[in-house]
Design a protein around this motif. Sequence first.
Motif, PDB file in Angstrom:
ATOM      1  N   THR A  63      29.447  26.237 103.391  1.00  0.00           N
ATOM      2  CA  THR A  63      30.260  25.861 103.619  1.00  0.00           C
ATOM      3  C   THR A  63      30.024  23.844 103.385  1.00  0.00           C
ATOM      4  N   ALA A  64      29.676  24.181 104.718  1.00  0.00           N
ATOM      5  CA  ALA A  64      29.144  22.211 104.510  1.00  0.00           C
ATOM      6  C   ALA A  64      28.076  21.678 103.309  1.00  0.00           C
ATOM      7  N   ALA A  65      27.479  22.865 102.922  1.00  0.00           N
ATOM      8  CA  ALA A  65      26.528  22.121 101.276  1.00  0.00           C
ATOM      9  C   ALA A  65      27.781  22.254 100.690  1.00  0.00           C
ATOM     10  N   MET A  66      28.573  22.429 100.051  1.00  0.00           N
ATOM     11  CA  MET A  66      29.885  22.839  99.246  1.00  0.00           C
ATOM     12  C   MET A  66      30.610  21.312  99.509  1.00  0.00           C
ATOM     13  N   ARG A  67      30.759  21.507 100.374  1.00  0.00           N
ATOM     14  CA  ARG A  67      31.770  19.995 101.077  1.00  0.00           C
ATOM     15  C   ARG A  67      31.074  18.915 101.071  1.00  0.00           C
ATOM     16  N   PHE A  68      29.215  19.044 101.069  1.00  0.00           N
ATOM     17  CA  PHE A  68      28.488  17.708 100.961  1.00  0.00           C
ATOM     18  C   PHE A  68      28.364  17.494  99.120  1.00  0.00           C
ATOM     19  N   ILE A  69      28.322  18.627  98.196  1.00  0.00           N
ATOM     20  CA  ILE A  69      28.784  18.496  97.248  1.00  0.00           C
ATOM     21  C   ILE A  69      29.750  17.772  96.367  1.00  0.00           C
ATOM     22  N   ASP A  70      30.670  18.652  96.951  1.00  0.00           N
ATOM     23  CA  ASP A  70      32.525  17.637  96.658  1.00  0.00           C
ATOM     24  C   ASP A  70      32.332  16.372  96.541  1.00  0.00           C
ATOM     25  N   GLU A  71      31.498  15.862  98.050  1.00  0.00           N
ATOM     26  CA  GLU A  71      31.250  14.360  98.287  1.00  0.00           C
ATOM     27  C   GLU A  71      30.789  13.329  96.944  1.00  0.00           C
ATOM     28  N   VAL A  72      29.619  14.077  96.948  1.00  0.00           N
ATOM     29  CA  VAL A  72      28.673  13.281  96.149  1.00  0.00           C
ATOM     30  C   VAL A  72      28.991  13.299  94.597  1.00  0.00           C
ATOM     31  N   GLN A  73      30.631  14.460  93.803  1.00  0.00           N
ATOM     32  CA  GLN A  73      31.068  14.357  92.580  1.00  0.00           C
ATOM     33  C   GLN A  73      32.170  13.943  92.733  1.00  0.00           C
ATOM     34  N   GLU A  74      32.709  13.952  94.226  1.00  0.00           N
ATOM     35  CA  GLU A  74      34.312  12.836  94.688  1.00  0.00           C
ATOM     36  C   GLU A  74      35.324  14.120  93.652  1.00  0.00           C
ATOM     37  N   ARG A  75      35.499  14.680  94.569  1.00  0.00           N
ATOM     38  CA  ARG A  75      36.117  16.091  93.664  1.00  0.00           C
ATOM     39  C   ARG A  75      36.906  16.072  95.301  1.00  0.00           C
ATOM     40  N   GLY A  76      36.625  15.701  96.613  1.00  0.00           N
ATOM     41  CA  GLY A  76      37.486  15.816  97.508  1.00  0.00           C
ATOM     42  C   GLY A  76      39.413  15.397  97.294  1.00  0.00           C
ATOM     43  N   GLY A  77      39.712  16.446  97.567  1.00  0.00           N
ATOM     44  CA  GLY A  77      40.840  16.280  97.774  1.00  0.00           C
ATOM     45  C   GLY A  77      41.922  16.830  95.556  1.00  0.00           C
ATOM     46  N   SER A  78      40.886  16.691  95.176  1.00  0.00           N
ATOM     47  CA  SER A  78      41.528  16.602  93.390  1.00  0.00           C
ATOM     48  C   SER A  78      41.730  18.794  93.382  1.00  0.00           C
ATOM     49  N   LYS A  79      42.033  19.178  93.089  1.00  0.00           N
ATOM     50  CA  LYS A  79      42.287  20.348  91.979  1.00  0.00           C
ATOM     51  C   LYS A  79      40.854  21.111  91.678  1.00  0.00           C
ATOM     52  N   ALA A 135      38.178  21.238  93.913  1.00  0.00           N
ATOM     53  CA  ALA A 135      36.698  21.102  95.018  1.00  0.00           C
ATOM     54  C   ALA A 135      37.084  22.089  95.267  1.00  0.00           C
ATOM     55  N   ILE A 136      35.702  22.694  95.866  1.00  0.00           N
ATOM     56  CA  ILE A 136      35.247  23.925  96.492  1.00  0.00           C
ATOM     57  C   ILE A 136      36.237  23.996  97.793  1.00  0.00           C
ATOM     58  N   TYR A 137      35.957  23.519  98.969  1.00  0.00           N
ATOM     59  CA  TYR A 137      36.943  23.286 100.190  1.00  0.00           C
ATOM     60  C   TYR A 137      38.461  22.823 100.631  1.00  0.00           C
ATOM     61  N   ALA A 138      37.820  21.602  99.598  1.00  0.00           N
ATOM     62  CA  ALA A 138      38.451  20.015 100.337  1.00  0.00           C
ATOM     63  C   ALA A 138      39.660  19.470  99.338  1.00  0.00           C
ATOM     64  N   LYS A 139      40.368  21.013  98.800  1.00  0.00           N
ATOM     65  CA  LYS A 139      41.464  20.934  97.294  1.00  0.00           C
ATOM     66  C   LYS A 139      42.360  20.267  97.891  1.00  0.00           C
ATOM     67  N   GLY A 140      42.540  19.180  96.916  1.00  0.00           N
ATOM     68  CA  GLY A 140      44.437  18.880  96.639  1.00  0.00           C
ATOM     69  C   GLY A 140      45.214  19.291  95.989  1.00  0.00           C
ATOM     70  N   THR A 141      46.213  17.828  96.000  1.00  0.00           N
ATOM     71  CA  THR A 141      46.634  17.547  94.080  1.00  0.00           C
ATOM     72  C   THR A 141      46.354  17.145  93.462  1.00  0.00           C
ATOM     73  N   ILE A 142      45.208  16.386  93.482  1.00  0.00           N
ATOM     74  CA  ILE A 142      44.762  14.910  92.572  1.00  0.00           C
ATOM     75  C   ILE A 142      44.152  15.795  91.226  1.00  0.00           C
ATOM     76  N   ALA A 143      44.969  15.241  90.592  1.00  0.00           N
ATOM     77  CA  ALA A 143      44.367  16.224  89.140  1.00  0.00           C
ATOM     78  C   ALA A 143      43.091  16.025  88.830  1.00  0.00           C
ATOM     79  N   ALA A 144      42.391  16.692  88.138  1.00  0.00           N
ATOM     80  CA  ALA A 144      40.775  17.490  87.585  1.00  0.00           C
ATOM     81  C   ALA A 144      40.505  16.234  87.023  1.00  0.00           C
ATOM     82  N   SER A 145      41.421  15.383  85.787  1.00  0.00           N
ATOM     83  CA  SER A 145      41.208  14.416  85.860  1.00  0.00           C
ATOM     84  C   SER A 145      40.438  13.459  86.196  1.00  0.00           C
ATOM     85  N   ALA A 146      41.048  13.723  87.443  1.00  0.00           N
ATOM     86  CA  ALA A 146      40.436  11.848  87.823  1.00  0.00           C
ATOM     87  C   ALA A 146      39.880  12.020  88.850  1.00  0.00           C
ATOM     88  N   VAL A 147      38.321  13.258  88.851  1.00  0.00           N
ATOM     89  CA  VAL A 147      36.777  13.633  89.336  1.00  0.00           C
ATOM     90  C   VAL A 147      36.210  12.452  88.016  1.00  0.00           C
TER      91      VAL A 147
END
Length: 402
Positions: free
Chosen positions: A205-221, A223-235
């Motif tokens: 889980t921590a490794a996947m959150r790390f990947i989400d951070e590096v690829q700037e997916r946090g809070g977006s649809k 993200a693997i674990y840190a999902k949010g409402t931000i559109a995928a196009s914002a990644v």
Amino acid sequence: KPLLPIGCGGIWVQEQLFLQALQWRSWVGAKDFRVLRTGLATACFLLGTVPAFAEDSRPGDWTAPEVMEFGDWSVACDNARECTAVSISRDYVRRISNTDAGDYASPKLWVKRSAGPKAKPRVYVDTSTWGEVRPVGQLSLHIYYKCDGDCTGFAYKLSDIEPGRYELIAKQVERFFQESTKTDLAASRFGSGAMHGIITTKGLTAAMRFIDEVQERGGSKTAIYAKGTIAASAVPAPPVRDTVHVVRGINEPSTEMPDHPEMQRVRGEHCKGPHDPNETNIQRFRLQNGQALWSIICDSTQRNPTHLWLVETTQEKFDLFKLPRPEQGRNAEMPILPHSWFDPASGQLTAYSSGDEIGRCGWKRRWAWTGSAFEMIDAVEMPACLDIQINRWLQTYRAIPE
């Protein structure tokens, strides 16, 4: 050096190491480094997982800290933000070596994901042992629960993509990640239902959150674990890889015995080894642009002999050109490399350093000569000494040679 609290169980990390290890500003392209630093700290705090950096090194030691370790998992991302994680770490290797050596033969779980809004995570199961592949037939992947007996959850479908390597079907990936948060283990079963092997997911889980951070997916649809409402196009889209113009060689190394005082002076200034090189430990490679590349033994060790690499820019004029380290963003190093060789056909200079046993762990990097400087082509790393073959080591940098 200043210290930076990253919020993982009271652990403090040197800020300089943190910056070198992740290369946030140049690779990730975040507007505010503190956002990503806080994101990683929050993930560590919530998960109770302390990230470990592969040790940094003194200049000239050539050990890189790009590989992060979370529990039993290792993860790395390259300069295009392509990320790979695998279910081994140095802590994992130490633990199984002290308990059950049979765990060395356990299957391994891999996760790969490219950067960009459309890239999906891909999950693989690797059943090879010590580089050998034995047919095992149909397999399924499960989350493993502790109980009296072998308790496994939903049977995730694996596609056989090559001998010893399986991929989890795409439509079940998200469900697998969500269920994996319930335990620290996964398992594979044969088509008959019999148990095949146990896989650690401690740190997944921590490794996947790390990947989400590096690829700037946090809070977006996406993200693997840190999902949010931000559109995928914002990644953000992946950064464009550098292209390197390569000057290739035109033949194999010559067998002539050079006796140039300037070359010997440079060697004597930088090398610790014997000062009577002969035709067995010195080579000259002619290049297509009329220059030449020289390899001179610098120091002899049992496992990783070092060589000094000189460029003959004009006749009998030898120059030292430093080797860049863009995967870390730190200063270029002197061209003194362990276990190194030059391939005239590709025009690439390769260096390799092994760990406890040759081929089990270490690093490998390649550079190319452009006619005026060396440029890095790629770099791979594997701190944990298990049975990962070198062609599967974690990529930390890659450019495109032309």
